[in-house]
Design a protein around this motif. Structure first.
Motif, short mmCIF file in Angstrom:
data_model
loop_
_atom_site.label_atom_id
_atom_site.label_comp_id
_atom_site.label_asym_id
_atom_site.label_seq_id
_atom_site.Cartn_x
_atom_site.Cartn_y
_atom_site.Cartn_z
N GLY A 37 9.91 -29.70 62.16
CA GLY A 37 9.73 -29.51 60.72
C GLY A 37 9.44 -28.06 60.37
N SER A 38 8.70 -27.37 61.23
CA SER A 38 8.38 -25.97 60.98
C SER A 38 9.63 -25.09 61.06
CB SER A 38 7.34 -25.48 62.00
OG SER A 38 6.93 -24.17 61.70
N LEU A 39 10.56 -25.42 61.96
CA LEU A 39 11.81 -24.69 62.04
C LEU A 39 12.67 -24.92 60.79
CD1 LEU A 39 12.67 -25.41 65.78
CD2 LEU A 39 12.25 -23.14 64.80
N ILE A 40 12.61 -26.12 60.25
CA ILE A 40 13.41 -26.47 59.08
C ILE A 40 12.87 -25.82 57.81
CG2 ILE A 40 14.10 -28.38 57.56
CD1 ILE A 40 13.97 -30.20 60.06
N ASN A 41 11.57 -25.91 57.61
CA ASN A 41 10.97 -25.73 56.29
C ASN A 41 11.22 -24.39 55.60
OD1 ASN A 41 8.14 -25.46 54.47
ND2 ASN A 41 9.20 -27.43 54.42
N PRO A 42 11.15 -23.24 56.29
CA PRO A 42 11.36 -21.98 55.56
C PRO A 42 12.82 -21.70 55.22
CG PRO A 42 10.14 -21.64 57.62
CD PRO A 42 10.74 -23.00 57.68
N GLN A 43 13.75 -22.38 55.88
CA GLN A 43 15.15 -21.98 55.77
C GLN A 43 15.78 -22.29 54.40
OE1 GLN A 43 15.37 -20.11 58.23
NE2 GLN A 43 13.79 -21.11 59.48
N PRO A 44 15.55 -23.47 53.78
CA PRO A 44 16.20 -23.72 52.50
C PRO A 44 15.90 -22.67 51.43
CG PRO A 44 15.34 -25.77 53.37
CD PRO A 44 14.83 -24.68 54.26
N LEU A 45 14.63 -22.27 51.30
CA LEU A 45 14.28 -21.28 50.28
C LEU A 45 14.96 -19.94 50.57
CD1 LEU A 45 12.63 -21.03 47.71
CD2 LEU A 45 10.67 -20.34 49.08
N LEU B 30 19.56 -26.20 61.80
CA LEU B 30 20.22 -27.24 62.59
C LEU B 30 19.43 -27.58 63.84
CD1 LEU B 30 23.95 -26.08 62.22
CD2 LEU B 30 22.92 -28.12 61.21
N VAL B 31 18.91 -26.56 64.52
CA VAL B 31 18.09 -26.81 65.71
C VAL B 31 16.83 -27.58 65.32
CG1 VAL B 31 16.69 -25.71 67.49
CG2 VAL B 31 18.98 -24.83 66.98
N GLY B 32 16.18 -27.15 64.23
CA GLY B 32 14.96 -27.82 63.80
C GLY B 32 15.20 -29.27 63.41
N MET B 33 16.30 -29.53 62.69
CA MET B 33 16.59 -30.90 62.30
C MET B 33 16.91 -31.78 63.50
SD MET B 33 16.70 -33.25 60.11
CE MET B 33 16.47 -32.38 58.57
N ALA B 34 17.61 -31.23 64.49
CA ALA B 34 17.90 -32.00 65.70
C ALA B 34 16.61 -32.37 66.43
CB ALA B 34 18.82 -31.19 66.62
N ILE C 232 22.59 -37.32 58.54
CA ILE C 232 23.35 -36.91 57.34
C ILE C 232 23.13 -35.43 57.05
CG2 ILE C 232 23.50 -37.20 54.84
CD1 ILE C 232 22.80 -40.18 55.32
N SER C 233 21.89 -34.99 57.16
CA SER C 233 21.59 -33.59 56.88
C SER C 233 22.28 -32.67 57.89
CB SER C 233 20.08 -33.35 56.91
OG SER C 233 19.79 -32.01 56.59
#
Length: 466
Positions: free
Chosen positions: A120-128, A87-91, A184-185
Motif C-alpha cells: 500500500g505504501s508503494l501505491i499510495n503516493p503515485q496517483p497524486l 504496479l509493483v506495489g499493487m502486485a 482490475i487495477s
C-alpha cells in the motif's frame, strides 16, 4: 493504447481520465483497508484464538508499514517511474491480501499484513504524482477532485462493507475482495497509464535509513502510546524518532555535498503553497481519520444502535463527498487559491463543534445527521482544493518527492489524531460520563482545524518563495 506524454507532461484528456480511473481503484482499496479491517477484528480474534494485543497489531502493523516508507516510496516513483512502482506495489498488496485470506494463525496474519502495508505504501503516493504530470495545469483541480472523492469516501464506506462481509460470508472475505479489485487495477494501469520520464538519480540510502528511523519512532510511539500507557521506554522511542528527524533534515541540506540526490529536496519548501498545504493536510488527517471511533461508540454504546445501523448513519457523509468533490475540484481551477478551502475548514470546524454539543446533550441519533451531512459537505470542500493547490505548481522533478511528503503528513496527522482523541475519551469517560467524553473528543480537532484555516488563508495565486 498508451499515448506518450508531451513535453509538458500532459496526455490527451480522454486517456488521462481513463488512467485516473485505473489509479483510483488502487487508491480506494489501500485506504479502504484502514476502516474495513477494524470491523472484522472481533471475529478474527475468536476464530484464530488471538489476544486483544494480537488483534490490535493486525490493524496497527498495516498502518505502520504503510506510513513509515512513504517518503521513500514517493521518491521511488521519481527514480523508477510512478507507473512501475504502482504496479509493483499493487502486485504485492494483492498477493498479500490473498495470503491473508488463508492465514492459519494470528502470527501469520500479522506478518502478511505487514507485507500488505508495504504494498500500500508503494501505491499510495503515485496517483497524486501522476495526476499532476498527465493533466494540463488548468485541469488538475478537476482531476484531483475525483482523486479526493475516492480518498475521502474509502474510510467512510469501510465499516459498512466490512459489516456486510463479516456478517454474511466471514472475515476471510474481507481480504478476498481485494483480489479482483487489485487484478482490475493492474490491468487498467498497465493499459492506460503512460510511462513518464524519470528525473532522479540513485536514491540516498543513508537518508532513506534515517527517514525510516524517524517516521517509525514518531508513528510507533504515537500509535502505541494509548495502548501501553505511555511507558518510559516509549518516550525514548519518540525521542529517537525526533532526533532522527533532525538528522534527516541536515542530511537533505547537505545531500549535494555528499554527491547524492536528496530524498526530500528542501527546494520543495520554497513553494509557499506546498508548505502551507502540507501543514493543512496534517490537520485534516488529524480530524477525519480519527473521528469515526467516538461517533461509532456514541451511537452504539450511548444510544444502543446496532453496529450495522451505526455504520449506515455515516453513509450520507460519504455520498455527499463523492458527489461534490469532483465539482469542487473543477471550481478550484477557476477561483483564487484558498477561497474554497477556507469555506471547507470553517464547515468542518462547525461540524465538530455541533457533534460535541449534541453529544454533550445526549440527543437522539437522528439529530447527529445534521453534523454528518455538514461533515460530508466539508470533506468535499477541503481535500480536493488542498491537494490541488499544494501540488500543482511543483516542477516534474519534485512531484514524486512532494507527493511522498504530502501523504506522510496526512498519515502522521492521522496517527496523532487517533492517539490524542483516544486519550481524551479515556480521560473523560470516568469523570464526566460516556456521552460527554465522546463529545469532548470531537471538540479537540477544532483547535487543529483553526490552525489549518490560518494556513489555507495564506495561499497565493502565484508561485512564491516561503
Amino acid at each position: 493504447m498508451v499515448t506518450a506524454p508531451d513535453r509538458a507532461g500532459a496526455i490527451p484528456e480522454p486517456q488521462a481520465w481513463k488512467a485516473l480511473a485505473a489509479l483510483c481503484i488502487g487508491l480506494f482499496v489501500t485506504l479502504l483497508d484502514q476502516s474495513l479491517i477494524a470491523v472484522s477484528l472481533p471475529r478474527i480474534r475468536e476464530d484464530l484464538d488471538a489476544s486483544i494485543n494480537q488483534v490490535v497489531w493486525v490493524s496497527a502493523i498495516y498502518l505502520l508499514t504503510f506510513a513509515v516508507p512513504l517518503l521513500i516510496t514517493g521518491r521511488l516513483g521519481d527514480r523508477f517511474g510512478q507507473r512501475n512502482v504502482y504496479l509493483v506495489g499493487m502486485a504485492i498488496f494483492t498477493a498479500a491480501a490473498l495470503a491473508c485470506a488463508f492465514a492459519p494463525t494470528i502470527e501469520w496474519l500479522i506478518a502478511l499484513r505487514a507485507i500488505q502495508g508495504l504494498g500500500g505504501s508503494l501505491i499510495n503516493p503515485q496517483p497524486l504524482s501522476i495526476i499532476h504530470r498527465i493533466f494540463a495545469h488548468h485541469r488538475r483541480g478537476a482531476a484531483t477532485g475525483v482523486w479526493s472523492a475516492v480518498a475521502s469516501s474509502a474510510g467512510l464506506f469501510g465499516p459498512v462493507i466490512g459489516g456486510v462481509l463479516v456478517g454474511t460470508v466471514g472475515w476471510r472475505w474481507v481480504f478476498f475482495v481485494y483480489v479482483p479489485l487489485g487484478a482490475i487495477s493492474l490491468f487498467m494501469v498497465a493499459r492506460y497509464v503512460p510511462k513518464l520520464p524519470t528525473g532522479t538519480s540513485r536514491i540516498d540510502l543513508l537518508s532513506g535509513l534515517v527517514s525510516l528511523i524517524a517516521v517509525t519512532g514518531v508513528v510507533f510511539s504515537l500509535q502505541q502510546g494509548p495502548e501501553v500507557g505511555w511507558s518510559w521506554w516509549l518516550w525514548v522511542v519518540l525521542g529517537v524518532g525526533v532526533l532522527a528527524f533532525l538528522l534527516f533534515i541536515r542530511l537533505q541540506k547537505y545531500a549535494a555535498d555528499r554527491g547524492s540526490a536528496a530524498l526530500v529536496p528542501l527546494e520543495l519548501f520554497n513553494y509557499r503553497n506546498f508548505s502551507l498545504g502540507v501543514f493543512a493536510v496534517a490537520t485534516l488527517g488529524f480530524t477525519v481519520y480519527s473521528i469515526n471511533l467516538p461517533i461509532m461508540l456514541y451511537l452504539q454504546n450511548a444510544q444502543g444502535m446496532s453496529s450495522q445501523l451505526a455504520g449506515l448513519m455515516l453513509v450520507p457523509m460519504g455520498v455527499i463527498s463523492v458527489i461534490m468533490a469532483p465539482v469542487v475540484g473543477r471550481i478550484t481551477d477557476r477561483v483564487p487559491p484558498g477561497r474554497i478551502s477556507k469555506i471547507g475548514f470553517t464547515a468542518m470546524a462547525a461540524a465538530m463543534l455541533l457533534f460535541g454539543i449534541l453529544m454533550h446533550l445526549n440527543v437522539a441519533p437522528g439529530w447527529l445527521l445534521i453534523s454528518i451531512l455538514l461533515l460530508g459537505f466539508a470533506n468535499s470542500m477541503c481535500w480536493a482544493p488542498n491537494s490541488t493547490i499544494s501540488m500543482r505548481d511543483l516542477p516534474p522533478h519534485l512531484v514524486g518527492a512532494g507527493s511522498g511528503v504530502y501523504n506522510t503528513a496526512r498519515q502522521v496527522g492521522a496517527v496523532l489524531g487517533a492517539a490524542a482523541i483516544g486519550a481524551v475519551m479515556q480521560m473523560g469517560e470516568g469523570a464526566i460520563g460516556f456521552h460527554s467524553a465522546m463529545g469532548n473528543a470531537l471538540l479537540l480537532p477544532v483547535l487543529f482545524l483553526v490552525a489549518g484555516f490560518v494556513a489555507v488563508s495564506r495561499y497565493r495565486s502565484t508561485v512564491e518563495n516561503a
